[in-house]
Design a protein around this motif. Structure first.
Motif, PDB file in Angstrom:
ATOM      1  N   GLU A  54       7.633  47.092  54.164  1.00  0.00           N
ATOM      2  CA  GLU A  54       7.338  48.420  53.633  1.00  0.00           C
ATOM      3  C   GLU A  54       8.575  49.016  52.964  1.00  0.00           C
ATOM      4  OE1 GLU A  54       6.065  52.803  55.319  1.00  0.00           O
ATOM      5  OE2 GLU A  54       5.343  51.026  56.393  1.00  0.00           O
ATOM      6  N   MET A  55       9.733  48.856  53.612  1.00  0.00           N
ATOM      7  CA  MET A  55      10.977  49.374  53.042  1.00  0.00           C
ATOM      8  C   MET A  55      11.315  48.664  51.727  1.00  0.00           C
ATOM      9  SD  MET A  55      13.278  49.825  56.477  1.00  0.00           S
ATOM     10  CE  MET A  55      14.779  50.147  55.574  1.00  0.00           C
ATOM     11  N   GLU A  57       9.266  47.251  49.634  1.00  0.00           N
ATOM     12  CA  GLU A  57       8.336  47.708  48.599  1.00  0.00           C
ATOM     13  C   GLU A  57       8.741  49.084  48.090  1.00  0.00           C
ATOM     14  OE1 GLU A  57       3.670  49.022  48.233  1.00  0.00           O
ATOM     15  OE2 GLU A  57       4.204  47.468  49.687  1.00  0.00           O
ATOM     16  N   ASP A  58       9.100  49.959  49.022  1.00  0.00           N
ATOM     17  CA  ASP A  58       9.518  51.318  48.677  1.00  0.00           C
ATOM     18  C   ASP A  58      10.754  51.300  47.783  1.00  0.00           C
ATOM     19  OD1 ASP A  58       8.485  53.840  49.109  1.00  0.00           O
ATOM     20  OD2 ASP A  58       9.878  54.293  50.749  1.00  0.00           O
ATOM     21  N   VAL A  59      11.743  50.514  48.167  1.00  0.00           N
ATOM     22  CA  VAL A  59      12.977  50.412  47.383  1.00  0.00           C
ATOM     23  C   VAL A  59      12.689  49.777  46.031  1.00  0.00           C
ATOM     24  CG1 VAL A  59      15.237  49.275  47.275  1.00  0.00           C
ATOM     25  CG2 VAL A  59      14.520  50.406  49.381  1.00  0.00           C
ATOM     26  N   GLU A  61      10.160  49.975  44.214  1.00  0.00           N
ATOM     27  CA  GLU A  61       9.523  50.926  43.305  1.00  0.00           C
ATOM     28  C   GLU A  61      10.532  51.893  42.696  1.00  0.00           C
ATOM     29  OE1 GLU A  61       6.548  52.802  45.710  1.00  0.00           O
ATOM     30  OE2 GLU A  61       5.234  51.044  45.694  1.00  0.00           O
ATOM     31  N   ARG A  62      11.679  52.049  43.345  1.00  0.00           N
ATOM     32  CA  ARG A  62      12.652  53.044  42.900  1.00  0.00           C
ATOM     33  C   ARG A  62      13.843  52.458  42.134  1.00  0.00           C
ATOM     34  NH1 ARG A  62      10.264  55.111  47.409  1.00  0.00           N
ATOM     35  NH2 ARG A  62       9.998  57.353  47.525  1.00  0.00           N
TER      36      ARG A  62
END
Length: 106
Positions: A54-55, A57-59, A61-62
């Motif tokens: 999850e982390m 994927e989050d990173v 995206e940014r």
């Protein structure tokens, strides 16, 4: 592993008390104990993998691809601190492009 015998003994004892590992005497050498993960500790792996995915994927995206590469390099350098027990030299980080201004990451 870079840890003293005393440190390993303490870590294993603490993990046994928390039910994370079990200690079994070796059948061939009575001086040796084998350390095994408990079922409880194996459950942590599933949770950790889910959180890390999850982390990531989050990173992802940014950050740009280059930013992600720089972050991985910096994180590997931090991980390796524990292996050698000292800070990397500044030139090692600069040479790997791990040191960047925050604007360069996004």
């Amino acid at each position: 592993a870079g840890l003293s015998k005393q440190t390993m003994t303490t870590l294993i004892r603490d993990m046994r008390e928390k039910g994370l590992v079990r200690r079994v005497r070796d059948q061939d050498d009575a001086r040796v104990y084998r350390i095994y993960l408990s079922g409880r500790s194996r459950k942590f792996r599933e949770v950790a993998e889910a959180v890390l995915a999850e982390m990531e994927e989050d990173v992802g995206e940014r950050l740009t691809e280059a930013g992600s590469d720089h972050l991985r390099t910096a994180l590997r350098a931090l991980r390796d601190l524990g292996r050698v027990g000292r800070l990397p030299h500044k030139h090692q980080l600069e040479g790997s492009h791990a040191v960047r201004h925050a604007d360069d990451l996004g």
